[in-house]
Design a protein around this motif. Structure first.
Motif, PDB file in Angstrom:
ATOM      1  N   LEU A   1      28.719 -50.988   0.816  1.00 19.91           N
ATOM      2  CA  LEU A   1      29.177 -49.793   0.102  1.00 19.91           C
ATOM      3  C   LEU A   1      29.006 -49.950  -1.402  1.00 19.91           C
ATOM      4  CD1 LEU A   1      32.408 -48.970   2.127  1.00 19.91           C
ATOM      5  CD2 LEU A   1      30.149 -47.925   2.324  1.00 19.91           C
ATOM      6  N   GLY A   2      29.186 -51.169  -1.911  1.00 23.82           N
ATOM      7  CA  GLY A   2      29.023 -51.380  -3.346  1.00 23.82           C
ATOM      8  C   GLY A   2      27.584 -51.303  -3.801  1.00 23.82           C
ATOM      9  N   ALA A   3      26.648 -51.651  -2.913  1.00 22.10           N
ATOM     10  CA  ALA A   3      25.243 -51.746  -3.324  1.00 22.10           C
ATOM     11  C   ALA A   3      24.410 -50.529  -2.977  1.00 22.10           C
ATOM     12  CB  ALA A   3      24.603 -52.987  -2.699  1.00 22.10           C
ATOM     13  N   VAL A   4      24.859 -49.712  -2.016  1.00 20.05           N
ATOM     14  CA  VAL A   4      23.979 -48.649  -1.538  1.00 20.05           C
ATOM     15  C   VAL A   4      23.694 -47.618  -2.635  1.00 20.05           C
ATOM     16  CG1 VAL A   4      25.844 -47.222  -0.556  1.00 20.05           C
ATOM     17  CG2 VAL A   4      23.540 -47.075   0.386  1.00 20.05           C
ATOM     18  N   ALA A   5      24.710 -47.258  -3.417  1.00 18.92           N
ATOM     19  CA  ALA A   5      24.487 -46.286  -4.491  1.00 18.92           C
ATOM     20  C   ALA A   5      23.616 -46.884  -5.597  1.00 18.92           C
ATOM     21  CB  ALA A   5      25.819 -45.814  -5.066  1.00 18.92           C
ATOM     22  N   ILE A   6      23.881 -48.141  -5.943  1.00 22.00           N
ATOM     23  CA  ILE A   6      23.071 -48.814  -6.975  1.00 22.00           C
ATOM     24  C   ILE A   6      21.633 -48.935  -6.502  1.00 22.00           C
ATOM     25  CG2 ILE A   6      22.761 -50.976  -8.223  1.00 22.00           C
ATOM     26  CD1 ILE A   6      25.788 -51.350  -8.088  1.00 22.00           C
ATOM     27  N   GLY A   7      21.449 -49.292  -5.210  1.00 27.04           N
ATOM     28  CA  GLY A   7      20.101 -49.397  -4.673  1.00 27.04           C
ATOM     29  C   GLY A   7      19.356 -48.078  -4.716  1.00 27.04           C
ATOM     30  N   GLY A   8      20.063 -46.974  -4.474  1.00 32.29           N
ATOM     31  CA  GLY A   8      19.408 -45.672  -4.545  1.00 32.29           C
ATOM     32  C   GLY A   8      18.927 -45.346  -5.939  1.00 32.29           C
ATOM     33  N   VAL A   9      19.749 -45.641  -6.940  1.00 25.75           N
ATOM     34  CA  VAL A   9      19.341 -45.396  -8.323  1.00 25.75           C
ATOM     35  C   VAL A   9      18.150 -46.283  -8.691  1.00 25.75           C
ATOM     36  CG1 VAL A   9      20.048 -45.570 -10.739  1.00 25.75           C
ATOM     37  CG2 VAL A   9      21.627 -44.613  -9.043  1.00 25.75           C
ATOM     38  N   LEU A  10      18.218 -47.563  -8.337  1.00 26.87           N
ATOM     39  CA  LEU A  10      17.128 -48.483  -8.675  1.00 26.87           C
ATOM     40  C   LEU A  10      15.825 -48.088  -7.988  1.00 26.87           C
ATOM     41  CD1 LEU A  10      18.968 -51.935  -8.547  1.00 26.87           C
ATOM     42  CD2 LEU A  10      18.171 -50.707 -10.577  1.00 26.87           C
ATOM     43  N   ALA A  11      15.918 -47.621  -6.735  1.00 34.31           N
ATOM     44  CA  ALA A  11      14.706 -47.256  -6.004  1.00 34.31           C
ATOM     45  C   ALA A  11      14.045 -46.013  -6.572  1.00 34.31           C
ATOM     46  CB  ALA A  11      15.035 -47.058  -4.524  1.00 34.31           C
ATOM     47  N   ASP A  12      14.824 -45.122  -7.207  1.00 31.35           N
ATOM     48  CA  ASP A  12      14.228 -43.972  -7.892  1.00 31.35           C
ATOM     49  C   ASP A  12      13.796 -44.323  -9.308  1.00 31.35           C
ATOM     50  OD1 ASP A  12      14.354 -42.143  -5.843  1.00 31.35           O
ATOM     51  OD2 ASP A  12      16.333 -41.378  -6.395  1.00 31.35           O
ATOM     52  N   ARG A  13      14.407 -45.335  -9.879  1.00 30.39           N
ATOM     53  CA  ARG A  13      14.097 -45.732 -11.245  1.00 30.39           C
ATOM     54  C   ARG A  13      12.875 -46.646 -11.297  1.00 30.39           C
ATOM     55  NH1 ARG A  13      18.611 -48.526 -15.136  1.00 30.39           N
ATOM     56  NH2 ARG A  13      19.448 -46.387 -15.150  1.00 30.39           N
ATOM     57  N   HIS A  14      12.732 -47.501 -10.308  1.00 28.52           N
ATOM     58  CA  HIS A  14      11.657 -48.495 -10.284  1.00 28.52           C
ATOM     59  C   HIS A  14      10.855 -48.354  -8.997  1.00 28.52           C
ATOM     60  CE1 HIS A  14      13.575 -50.313 -13.772  1.00 28.52           C
ATOM     61  NE2 HIS A  14      14.701 -50.423 -13.096  1.00 28.52           N
ATOM     62  N   SER A  15      10.039 -49.348  -8.712  1.00 32.74           N
ATOM     63  CA  SER A  15       9.253 -49.360  -7.483  1.00 32.74           C
ATOM     64  C   SER A  15      10.156 -49.527  -6.273  1.00 32.74           C
ATOM     65  CB  SER A  15       8.235 -50.511  -7.538  1.00 32.74           C
ATOM     66  OG  SER A  15       7.735 -50.794  -6.252  1.00 32.74           O
ATOM     67  N   ARG A  16      10.005 -48.654  -5.283  1.00 31.39           N
ATOM     68  CA  ARG A  16      10.783 -48.786  -4.057  1.00 31.39           C
ATOM     69  C   ARG A  16      10.447 -50.105  -3.346  1.00 31.39           C
ATOM     70  NH1 ARG A  16      10.167 -42.786  -3.628  1.00 31.39           N
ATOM     71  NH2 ARG A  16      11.947 -42.059  -4.835  1.00 31.39           N
ATOM     72  N   ARG A  17       9.183 -50.495  -3.413  1.00 35.79           N
ATOM     73  CA  ARG A  17       8.772 -51.760  -2.786  1.00 35.79           C
ATOM     74  C   ARG A  17       9.488 -52.942  -3.426  1.00 35.79           C
ATOM     75  NH1 ARG A  17       8.541 -55.604  -0.676  1.00 35.79           N
ATOM     76  NH2 ARG A  17       6.836 -56.846   0.139  1.00 35.79           N
ATOM     77  N   ALA A  18       9.651 -52.914  -4.744  1.00 39.30           N
ATOM     78  CA  ALA A  18      10.336 -54.021  -5.415  1.00 39.30           C
ATOM     79  C   ALA A  18      11.809 -54.081  -5.023  1.00 39.30           C
ATOM     80  CB  ALA A  18      10.201 -53.868  -6.928  1.00 39.30           C
ATOM     81  N   VAL A  19      12.441 -52.917  -4.868  1.00 39.28           N
ATOM     82  CA  VAL A  19      13.848 -52.899  -4.467  1.00 39.28           C
ATOM     83  C   VAL A  19      13.998 -53.456  -3.056  1.00 39.28           C
ATOM     84  CG1 VAL A  19      15.825 -51.407  -3.991  1.00 39.28           C
ATOM     85  CG2 VAL A  19      14.416 -50.994  -6.008  1.00 39.28           C
ATOM     86  N   VAL A  20      13.090 -53.080  -2.157  1.00 39.82           N
ATOM     87  CA  VAL A  20      13.116 -53.645  -0.808  1.00 39.82           C
ATOM     88  C   VAL A  20      12.949 -55.160  -0.869  1.00 39.82           C
ATOM     89  CG1 VAL A  20      11.813 -53.804   1.352  1.00 39.82           C
ATOM     90  CG2 VAL A  20      12.347 -51.567   0.389  1.00 39.82           C
ATOM     91  N   LEU A  21      12.008 -55.616  -1.683  1.00 40.07           N
ATOM     92  CA  LEU A  21      11.734 -57.048  -1.779  1.00 40.07           C
ATOM     93  C   LEU A  21      12.976 -57.826  -2.217  1.00 40.07           C
ATOM     94  CD1 LEU A  21       9.803 -59.511  -1.893  1.00 40.07           C
ATOM     95  CD2 LEU A  21       9.258 -58.829  -4.244  1.00 40.07           C
ATOM     96  N   TRP A  22      13.556 -57.436  -3.341  1.00 39.78           N
ATOM     97  CA  TRP A  22      14.650 -58.230  -3.901  1.00 39.78           C
ATOM     98  C   TRP A  22      15.945 -58.088  -3.108  1.00 39.78           C
ATOM     99  CZ3 TRP A  22      13.380 -62.046  -6.777  1.00 39.78           C
ATOM    100  CH2 TRP A  22      12.232 -61.972  -7.567  1.00 39.78           C
ATOM    101  N   SER A  23      16.200 -56.902  -2.575  1.00 39.82           N
ATOM    102  CA  SER A  23      17.427 -56.747  -1.785  1.00 39.82           C
ATOM    103  C   SER A  23      17.322 -57.505  -0.463  1.00 39.82           C
ATOM    104  CB  SER A  23      17.719 -55.262  -1.550  1.00 39.82           C
ATOM    105  OG  SER A  23      16.623 -54.619  -0.928  1.00 39.82           O
ATOM    106  N   ALA A  24      16.159 -57.457   0.175  1.00 38.07           N
ATOM    107  CA  ALA A  24      15.992 -58.209   1.421  1.00 38.07           C
ATOM    108  C   ALA A  24      16.013 -59.716   1.167  1.00 38.07           C
ATOM    109  CB  ALA A  24      14.692 -57.804   2.108  1.00 38.07           C
ATOM    110  N   LEU A  25      15.468 -60.152   0.035  1.00 42.69           N
ATOM    111  CA  LEU A  25      15.554 -61.572  -0.313  1.00 42.69           C
ATOM    112  C   LEU A  25      16.997 -62.004  -0.526  1.00 42.69           C
ATOM    113  CD1 LEU A  25      12.529 -62.103  -2.746  1.00 42.69           C
ATOM    114  CD2 LEU A  25      12.790 -62.995  -0.414  1.00 42.69           C
TER     115      LEU A  25
END
Length: 401
Positions: A47-71
């Motif tokens: 719950l703490g990360a889902v909103a931040i992840g949404g902003v980051l994925a629209d702000r930056h590369s979606r692929r990069a957000v997937v990479l770092w969050s999955a890592l």
């Protein structure tokens, strides 16, 4: 195929963690209280990360957000293994990290699918991804039990980390989608705050009455019907039928129904897509309704099969419509709002259902939950543009979506 593989790996890893931790309780490597703490920490991280992840994925590369969050989720696995039987605090922190990685991944994966898959094939792609996740849920317990016979719990936790590595490294790159009329230089000046960018996603969601109404219905069904059956089904299986077989059969039937629903919706294009999807969501009410009376166990199994079928007849068109209708540069933020509300209120529902059953009895609580499951999607169907899940009504005489 790479996106499907990564999404499937993340879904399997998400499902496997609570199951493996449950095995740790059976092996006495973890207490029941420790399991509850770890799962609560994972939910908090999500719950703490889902909103931040949404902003980051629209702000930056979606692929990069997937990479770092999955890592990040992958790193949590060896930490969980290290803390098992030694440090509950370390396990709680690792579970928090796992939930954060999972939460940040979800909206990014949702937006990445819209970049990678051409519009005409998105419904099939979404159906293929949910089909893989449901198949994992159906076959996963047997596979995990077999692996547990030859591997210890720590090795299984490391296997979950390996799945997150697949989710991090395998998906395709996609392409950053800019707002209409924007160019690369328009992204470099001063950024708005996270809060403001998230609120832009909220404003975008409000531009689509079908989305607001559908999300309200989905949240109501998960917070009441899903929570009620999650708590009441084990109790009824034990107390009314004096066997765990009803619990196992109903849970399996739900997964089988969901598999069937994914197969059907991969090719079915109903004329009124939104109404059909909301009808599928409404039939989840059959699950709590079937638990209210001392019926034959086959009735409960049948109800759960239909509920699983209906939930996928909703999920796949819902995801596809979101990817089609939401502005591409705000898609991840709107998706994060979806996950935040629909998943975020589920723990509250789970926490309140048991005291409600104790206070009022199982039958009135289950009947109330079933009624909400039926009425919430029906009310959502009355919203403007809900019939086709589109921003503007489909002209008379035109084919359905």
């Amino acid at each position: 195929m790479r996106l499907w593989t990564g999404t499937t790996a993340s879904g399997l890893a998400t499902w496997a963690l609570p199951f493996v931790l449950g095995l740790a309780v059976l092996e006495r490597d973890l207490t029941a209280a420790g399991l509850g703490l770890a799962l609560a920490a994972r939910t908090a991280g999500f719950l703490g990360a889902v909103a931040i992840g949404g902003v980051l994925a629209d702000r930056h590369s979606r692929r990069a957000v997937v990479l770092w969050s999955a890592l990040a989720a992958a790193v949590s696995a060896p930490l969980l293994a290290a803390g098992l039987g030694r440090s509950l605090l370390l396990m709680a922190g690792a579970a928090l990290l796992a939930g954060a990685g999972q939460g940040a991944c979800r909206p990014a994966f949702q937006a990445l699918a819209a970049e990678v898959v051409e519009p005409a094939r998105r419904q099939q792609a979404n159906a293929a991804m949910t089909l893989a996740v449901r198949a994992s849920t159906l076959m996963g317990p047997s596979l995990a039990a077999l692996l547990a016979a030859v591997l210890d719990i720590k090795a299984l936790l490391l296997g979950i980390g390996a799945l997150w590595l697949v989710a991090a490294l395998v998906p395709g790159r996609g392409a950053k989608t800019l707002p209409a009329g924007a160019d690369a230089e328009s992204r470099t000046p001063q950024r708005a705050s996270f809060r403001r960018e998230f609120m832009e996603g909220v404003q975008e969601a409000r531009r689509h009455p079908w989305f607001v109404a559908g999300l309200g219905a989905l949240t109501a069904v998960i917070a009441t019907g899903y929570s009620a059956t999650g708590v009441a089904l084990p109790l009824i299986s034990r107390d009314r039928y004096d066997t765990e077989a009803v619990l196992a059969a109903a849970t399996t039937a739900y997964a089988v129904g969901a598999l069937a629903g994914a197969l059907v919706i991969a090719r079915w294009r109903p004329r009124s897509q939104g109404w059909s999807a909301l009808a599928g969501l409404a039939v989840y009410g059959l699950a709590p309704l079937s638990l209210t009376l001392p019926v034959h166990p086959a009735v409960i199994v049948a109800a759960y099969t239909v509920a699983g079928l209906g939930i996928e007849l909703f999920n796949v068109p819902w995801f596809t419509a979101t990817q089609r209708e939401i502005a591409p540069d705000k898609l991840a933020r709107v998706s994060s709002l979806d996950f935040l509300l629909s998943y975020g209120l589920a723990p509250l529902g789970l926490a309140l259902i048991a005291p409600a059953i104790t206070t009022f009895g199982a039958q009135p609580v289950l009947l109330t939950c079933a009624l909400i499951c039926f009425l919430a999607p029906a009310a959502a169907a009355l919203a403007p543009t809900a019939r086709h899940f589109t921003r503007t009504p489909t002209p008379p005489g035109s084919p359905g979506v």
